[in-house]
Write an enzyme that holds these catalytic residues in place. Structure first.
Site, PDB file in Angstrom:
ATOM      1  CG  HIS A 158      42.381  32.051  40.868  1.00 17.98           C
ATOM      2  ND1 HIS A 158      41.251  31.436  41.339  1.00 17.98           N
ATOM      3  CD2 HIS A 158      42.436  33.254  41.505  1.00 17.98           C
ATOM      4  CE1 HIS A 158      40.642  32.218  42.210  1.00 17.98           C
ATOM      5  NE2 HIS A 158      41.342  33.327  42.334  1.00 17.98           N
TER       6      HIS A 158
HETATM    7  C1  BDR Z   1      41.108  34.906  37.448  1.00 19.22           C
HETATM    8  O1  BDR Z   1      40.940  36.322  37.310  1.00 19.22           O
HETATM    9  C2  BDR Z   1      42.184  36.982  37.429  1.00 19.22           C
HETATM   10  O2  BDR Z   1      42.135  37.933  38.448  1.00 19.22           O
HETATM   11  C3  BDR Z   1      43.207  35.945  37.782  1.00 19.22           C
HETATM   12  O3  BDR Z   1      44.418  36.201  37.100  1.00 19.22           O
HETATM   13  C4  BDR Z   1      42.589  34.642  37.366  1.00 19.22           C
HETATM   14  O4  BDR Z   1      42.944  34.307  36.049  1.00 19.22           O
HETATM   15  C5  BDR Z   1      40.454  34.471  38.739  1.00 19.22           C
HETATM   16  O5  BDR Z   1      39.085  34.737  38.710  1.00 19.22           O
END
Ligand code: BDR
Ligand code: CA
Length: 316
Positions: free
Chosen positions: A241
């Site tokens: 992500h």
């Molecule tokens: C986001 O939430 C966190 O768990 C990850 O680091 C990312 O930024 C994904 O939904």
């Protein structure tokens, strides 16, 4: 050179994003500001210092807020089942890291750095948007001085990952996110619509660890717990992500975007939902009226993006 402040809640995928920023030749990392989210602010700040120490980073680390933008909002539990109790895959990060923090709170670090580099700094925010909202509240004039704000957050045309409506970074502090989206600066929303398409397999990461030295070996080690979590969704792989959002800085041609004002629902069953009013569509009067058009990423050339990520992570 892209001058960047990285606002982050490390966090396994945050760690990969940090190494990508550090190793990309066209990026100058001016500072790391911490947010709570994947773990408490104490833990994510300790983790940022740990990664700075292990990877020999020169950027200062500044600690962010421990409270949501609306201090009356009840905090959510931290997702230890995704990032581990220590936020870095339970690899046994020492409790205390012997490195100094920047003396300023994160929002003040952001204000000072933006003012010292007018028109030049990109804010890349991959956790709750609390620090950005606090910076805007304390010094609204920075909106006109920031080059752009790139956020990993939101699920615009796809389901969320915390509720059917909401993605974690927005759900964790919806008032902050709405403040950031509606401010008069340029925001690019890199949400689940595109990040879920960008994955790295356990084998690929192991291969990179062989070429990228001790830094990528550490990244490989701390990512195993997170890969185990994502294994149900993407076979033996992790979703990258936060790195996906960082790539926008240097390779925006890989993304398809749609412009229009973005609002965040702050109450009700859709709490944390990001909703865009696409430019060019006709609607009656609405809460989007008069808000700036922002860019939402709707598609990405995932193979080309991952090739760039891999190439960058192994640069030494
Ligand atoms: C986001 O939430 C966190 O768990 C990850 O680091 C990312 O930024 C994904 O939904
Ligand atoms: Ca994150």
């Amino acid at each position: 050179m892209h001058k960047v402040i990285f606002d982050t809640d490390p966090g396994v995928d945050d760690a990969m994003a940090l190494l990508f920023l550090e190793r990309h030749p066209d990026i100058e990392l001016l500072g790391i500001t911490t947010a709570f989210g994947n773990a408490s602010i104490e833990t994510t700040t300790r983790n940022a210092l740990y990664l700075k120490q292990q990877w020999g980073l020169t950027a200062p680390v500044s600690r962010g807020s421990s409270e949501q933008f609306d201090p009356g909002r009840k905090p959510h539990p931290f997702p230890a089942h995704i990032h581990g109790d220590d936020g870095l895959g339970n690899i046994g990060v020492p409790d205390v890291i012997d490195l100094p923090l920047d003396p300023r709170p994160a929002h003040q670090f952001i204000i000072d750095t933006v003012m010292a580099n007018p028109g030049e700094v990109a804010l890349v925010a991959v956790g709750r948007m609390t620090n950005l909202a606090n910076a805007l509240k304390a010094a609204p004039e920075i909106a006109g001085l920031v080059r752009e704000v790139i956020i990993m957050g939101g699920a615009v045309d796809v389901p969320g990952n915390v509720t059917p409506a909401a993605e974690a970074n927005i759900h964790g502090d919806p008032e902050a996110a709405d403040h950031v989206m509606t401010a008069p600066w340029k925001v690019v929303v890199v949400g689940l619509d595109v990040t879920l398409k960008t994955t790295m397999s356990r084998m690929e990461l192991a291969g990179l660890a062989k070429q990228g030295g001790a830094a990528v070996e550490l990244l490989d080690r701390l990512s195993q717990f997170y890969i185990d979590f994502y294994d149900g969704e993407v076979k033996d792989s992790m979703v990258v992500h936060d790195t996906c959002a960082c790539v926008y800085l240097v390779a925006r041609e890989l993304f398809t975007t749609r412009s229009g004002p973005v609002r965040v629902l702050t109450t009700g069953i859709g709490e944390g939902k990001t909703l865009q009013k696409p430019d060019g569509h006709r609607f009656g009067p609405s809460e989007w009226d008069g808000k700036p058009s922002q860019l939402v990423c709707t598609d990405v050339r995932a193979d080309a993006l991952m090739a760039l990520v891999k190439k960058t992570l192994v640069r030494q």
